[in-house]
Design an enzyme around this catalytic site. Sequence first.
Site, PDB file in Angstrom:
ATOM      1  N   TYR A   1       0.673  -1.170   0.044  1.00 58.67           N
ATOM      2  CA  TYR A   1      -0.117   0.043   0.029  1.00 58.67           C
ATOM      3  C   TYR A   1       0.874   1.150   0.027  1.00 58.67           C
ATOM      4  O   TYR A   1       0.369   2.305   0.560  1.00 58.67           O
ATOM      5  CB  TYR A   1      -0.978   0.059   1.379  1.00 58.67           C
ATOM      6  CG  TYR A   1      -2.415  -0.961   1.026  1.00 58.67           C
ATOM      7  CD1 TYR A   1      -3.019  -0.576  -0.059  1.00 58.67           C
ATOM      8  CD2 TYR A   1      -2.116  -2.000   2.074  1.00 58.67           C
ATOM      9  CE1 TYR A   1      -4.406  -1.581  -0.140  1.00 58.67           C
ATOM     10  CE2 TYR A   1      -3.463  -2.879   1.717  1.00 58.67           C
ATOM     11  CZ  TYR A   1      -4.459  -2.715   0.700  1.00 58.67           C
ATOM     12  OH  TYR A   1      -5.445  -3.687   0.630  1.00 58.67           O
TER      13      TYR A   1
ATOM     14  N   TYR B   1     -11.537  -0.363  -1.084  1.00 58.64           N
ATOM     15  CA  TYR B   1     -11.609   0.360   0.203  1.00 58.64           C
ATOM     16  C   TYR B   1     -10.511   0.801   0.773  1.00 58.64           C
ATOM     17  O   TYR B   1     -10.488   1.598   1.842  1.00 58.64           O
ATOM     18  CB  TYR B   1     -12.112  -1.104   1.164  1.00 58.64           C
ATOM     19  CG  TYR B   1     -10.905  -1.903   1.731  1.00 58.64           C
ATOM     20  CD1 TYR B   1     -10.421  -1.548   3.230  1.00 58.64           C
ATOM     21  CD2 TYR B   1     -10.244  -2.747   0.844  1.00 58.64           C
ATOM     22  CE1 TYR B   1      -9.397  -2.478   3.497  1.00 58.64           C
ATOM     23  CE2 TYR B   1      -9.304  -3.327   1.443  1.00 58.64           C
ATOM     24  CZ  TYR B   1      -8.944  -3.204   2.868  1.00 58.64           C
ATOM     25  OH  TYR B   1      -7.927  -4.011   3.328  1.00 58.64           O
ATOM     26  N   ARG B   2      -9.311   0.883   0.035  1.00 57.35           N
ATOM     27  CA  ARG B   2      -8.046   1.377   0.334  1.00 57.35           C
ATOM     28  C   ARG B   2      -7.076   1.140  -0.796  1.00 57.35           C
ATOM     29  O   ARG B   2      -7.477   0.314  -1.921  1.00 57.35           O
ATOM     30  CB  ARG B   2      -7.532   0.174   1.399  1.00 57.35           C
ATOM     31  CG  ARG B   2      -6.235   0.531   2.067  1.00 57.35           C
ATOM     32  CD  ARG B   2      -6.076  -0.476   3.165  1.00 57.35           C
ATOM     33  NE  ARG B   2      -4.804  -0.128   3.923  1.00 57.35           N
ATOM     34  CZ  ARG B   2      -4.155  -1.131   4.893  1.00 57.35           C
ATOM     35  NH1 ARG B   2      -4.854  -2.219   5.066  1.00 57.35           N
ATOM     36  NH2 ARG B   2      -3.055  -0.803   5.449  1.00 57.35           N
TER      37      ARG B   2
END
Length: 516
Positions: free
Chosen positions: A96, A472-473
């Site tokens: 991420y 969602y992310r």
Amino acid sequence: MKMKREFSILPEGVTSANFGQAINEFETLLGKESVIINAEGVASYAKIMLPVDDEAHQPSGALVPRSVEDVQAIMGICNKYRVPVWPISTGKNLGYGSAAPATPGQMVLDLRKMNRILDVDADLCTALVEPGVTFQQLHDYISERNLPLWLSCPAPSAIAGPLGNTVDRGIGYTPYGEHFLFSCGMEVVMADGQVLKTGMGGIPNSNTWQVFKWGYGPYLDGIFTQSNMGIVTKLGLWLMPAPPAFKPFMVRFPDDGDIVKIVETIRPLRIAQVIPNAVVIAHALWEAGSTVVRKDYYTGEGSISDTAIAQIRREHNLGAWSVYAGLYGTPEQVELNWKMVSQAFKSIGGEVLTETELGDNPVFQYRASLMRGDMTLREFGLYNWRGGGGSSWFAPVSQARGSETLKQMKLAQDILGEFGFDYVAEFVVGWRDMHHIIDLLFDRTNVAERERANACFNKLLDEFSKQGYGSYRTNTAYMKKVAETFGPVKQDVERKIKRALDPNGIIAPGKSGIYI
Ligand code: ADP
């Protein structure tokens, strides 16, 4: 008189002279050893796995405060010189964006030295932690004291931490796995240096900060998650009382098409909390990826062939889909629910397996430990599938319905195939929602492959959002693009809040696509 320093990268819009002044003031405040500007020190914050150039996320340095007062004083210096900081807690955030900022030139604000466990209450099953506390540290604290409490952690758990994971809205695999839902009370340093306690935290002498989430008036905690409105310096957590009985299980299915009935079977059991944790439905390549290396089975062009997948499945005894979940409660409750759950999966052709059949099978043990919040590092194995250190998570959300699965799978496989990548994925049934988690794995040392991965990820985002699926992310390289998929009004409101709270834009510009 101080020497004039040379900086290889500066925060956007900040002159070298002003940055030098800011560094001097940071050093006076924190001490030289806690202001990292040498190339080697900065490099440890700059490592990324994303399909873009390192330069796009290159920090200009890092600050390592030891206290809330340090963070407040840092805000003062940042405002004075317009130096932006990118807060990290344990700074893993693998796939991420790791520890690196969304835009180049920000200083990483590394909170790892603020790592006290301030409270664990075994009666109320709550904890209060600082940003640098790792899951391993909290786990050790609990086990050393023999407290009957379980943690919930994300996949590479030991080195990550509850605060960073929760404020980035990460998930775990126990019934408390929706981490933000099970957080209670925050302390936040605002850009103007004020310290806000959310929920009941503002009441002097209150002991309800970690037990009642909502406090009074607007519920503010949400604006400090996946966000840049403040720097979270304490977080309250609800911990799960250790259940008297726990039964992890796995159900194996032979065909890709089985995913439809799998999700239809899980949904009612999940909504009614008969299965109280998020159910993972891992595709064969996800299962294989942590132990098998791609090039041993396939060296051709494009996505790995069906024949090679079939061979891997045969040799490693893998289903097309492997379902993992657990039952928790008293032995009587678990036994009763087990009858219902095992029957439901058998009736749709699943091979239902438990510890009795699987014993110390490492893949099953890994899943079982995640579902009881034990520490593991195993999922890193996925990164060996293709090698070369590239990974970017694509995580669209849908309704938990069988009908969503095959069309998403086909869309993903077609796009991945077009760019020569593999479908390494799992579906996770949260409660009423389902996350389709796809790990775009690529060789980051090969520039052409990295560029293809970037094009592939952009296409995944474009095509899924056209079909009504939002993420969602996402990782730092695509934050702006994902924010745009949620529409202009949300972006406008977020920008107005940002300008009001942080008019100089000193906290994490670009986080979740939010700028002043
Ligand atoms: P982990 O190591 O558990 O993966 P990180 O510390 O990397 O978690 O944090 C994940 C992300 O959450 C960071 O990149 C940052 O955007 C955000 N974040 C982390 N800590 C804070 C904090 N204390 N305040 C605000 N945002 C934070």
